[in-house]
Design an enzyme around this catalytic site. Structure first.
Site, PDB file in Angstrom:
ATOM      1  N   ASP A  12      47.592  14.922 -63.462  1.00 17.99           N
ATOM      2  CA  ASP A  12      48.826  14.431 -64.086  1.00 17.99           C
ATOM      3  C   ASP A  12      49.088  15.185 -65.383  1.00 17.99           C
ATOM      4  OD1 ASP A  12      48.596  12.405 -62.220  1.00 17.99           O
ATOM      5  OD2 ASP A  12      47.754  10.988 -63.667  1.00 17.99           O
TER       6      ASP A  12
HETATM    7  N1  URA Z   1      43.674  10.343 -61.083  1.00 19.20           N
HETATM    8  C1  URA Z   1      44.735  10.127 -61.878  1.00 19.20           C
HETATM    9  O1  URA Z   1      45.169   8.999 -62.036  1.00 19.20           O
HETATM   10  N2  URA Z   1      45.295  11.179 -62.487  1.00 19.20           N
HETATM   11  C2  URA Z   1      44.840  12.446 -62.358  1.00 19.20           C
HETATM   12  O2  URA Z   1      45.394  13.365 -62.967  1.00 19.20           O
HETATM   13  C3  URA Z   1      43.737  12.652 -61.534  1.00 19.20           C
HETATM   14  C4  URA Z   1      43.172  11.595 -60.901  1.00 19.20           C
END
Ligand code: URA
Length: 249
Positions: free
Chosen positions: A113
């Protein structure tokens, strides 16, 4: 044994983003293409595409970029998006501009993310990418999460159960392992890569992830000397370690 691929020099350079065949011919005429210490006059010549070419070939006085089949380890900073086309800062912005023109294109191996930092792999090797993200391979990803509220004690069992179903989904998550570091900090090891998985797992446990950082994929650990935004190429031995390492549960 795998056959070494060959390519016309102009095609190889074009696919690496250096320019069109006409531009490569012009560059060679100006003495800008050197192989094994000799000017290359004829860029239609075929050469073996081996990973030592950057040590043997110079383009305009600079070592050739890494040849296709590269794997990049990036310490992804916060605020960058794993996308080729969204607005704002993209993870591809940290790579040399010319690499945007590469074919095959460089892509992230899965995504983090925008507000997650840490270990991110990028590659132009589609087979490798699919092997790493394939659920059958169970490559363990280890995340360090800091939480808005203290852990209550039931989370480890919930995550390891193999029965947790995330909101909006039908299929239970594979077992995941929680290691508590402090009341509001934990390491979570998962083998899947579902959308916002770690944040949604803690949400399902009644908590909220404040910061999230990926520390490890399989046996590959984020090196201490790679600052946020820095990247380096991985060699074959390091790539192989992605498929070793801790299981989730
Ligand atoms: N899980 C999440 O919530 N975000 C990420 O970026 C990776 C795994």
């Amino acid at each position: 044994m795998k056959k070494t691929p060959t390519s016309r020099i102009d095609r190889l350079l074009g696919a690496m983003g250096y320019g069109s065949r006409a531009e490569m011919a012009r560059m060679a005429r100006a003495g800008g293409v050197v192989l094994d210490g000799e000017d290359v006059a004829d860029v239609s010549r075929r050469i073996a595409v081996t990973h030592d070419l950057p040590q043997r070939m110079e383009i305009d006085g600079e070592p050739l970029d890494p040849v296709p089949g590269l794997v990049i380890l990036l310490n992804k900073p916060l605020g960058m998006t794993c996308s080729h086309k969204e607005d704002g800062a993209l993870v591809y912005d940290v790579l040399p501009d010319r690499w945007r023109g590469r074919d095959p294109a460089i892509s992230t191996v899965g995504r983090l993310d925008k507000q997650t930092s840490g270990l991110l792999l990028l590659t132009d090797d589609g087979d490798l990418l699919h092997r790493i993200i394939s659920p059958k391979r169970h490559v363990a990803k280890v995340y360090r999460a800091t939480l808005a509220r203290p852990l209550e004690g039931h989370e480890g069992e919930l995550f390891a159960s193999g029965t947790l179903v995330l909101e909006g989904e039908d299929k239970p998550l594979a077992p995941a392992r929680l290691e508590v570091i402090s009341p509001t900090e934990a390491l979570l090891t998962v083998t899947e890569g579902r959308y916002h998985q770690v944040r949604r797992m803690f949400a399902a446990a009644g908590n909220h992830v404040e910061t999230l950082h990926r520390e490890r994929m399989g046996g590959l650990v984020m090196p201490d000397d790679l600052a946020p935004g820095q990247w380096r190429l991985l060699d074959d031995t390091e790539v192989a370690t992605i498929f070793d390492g801790p299981a989730a549960a």
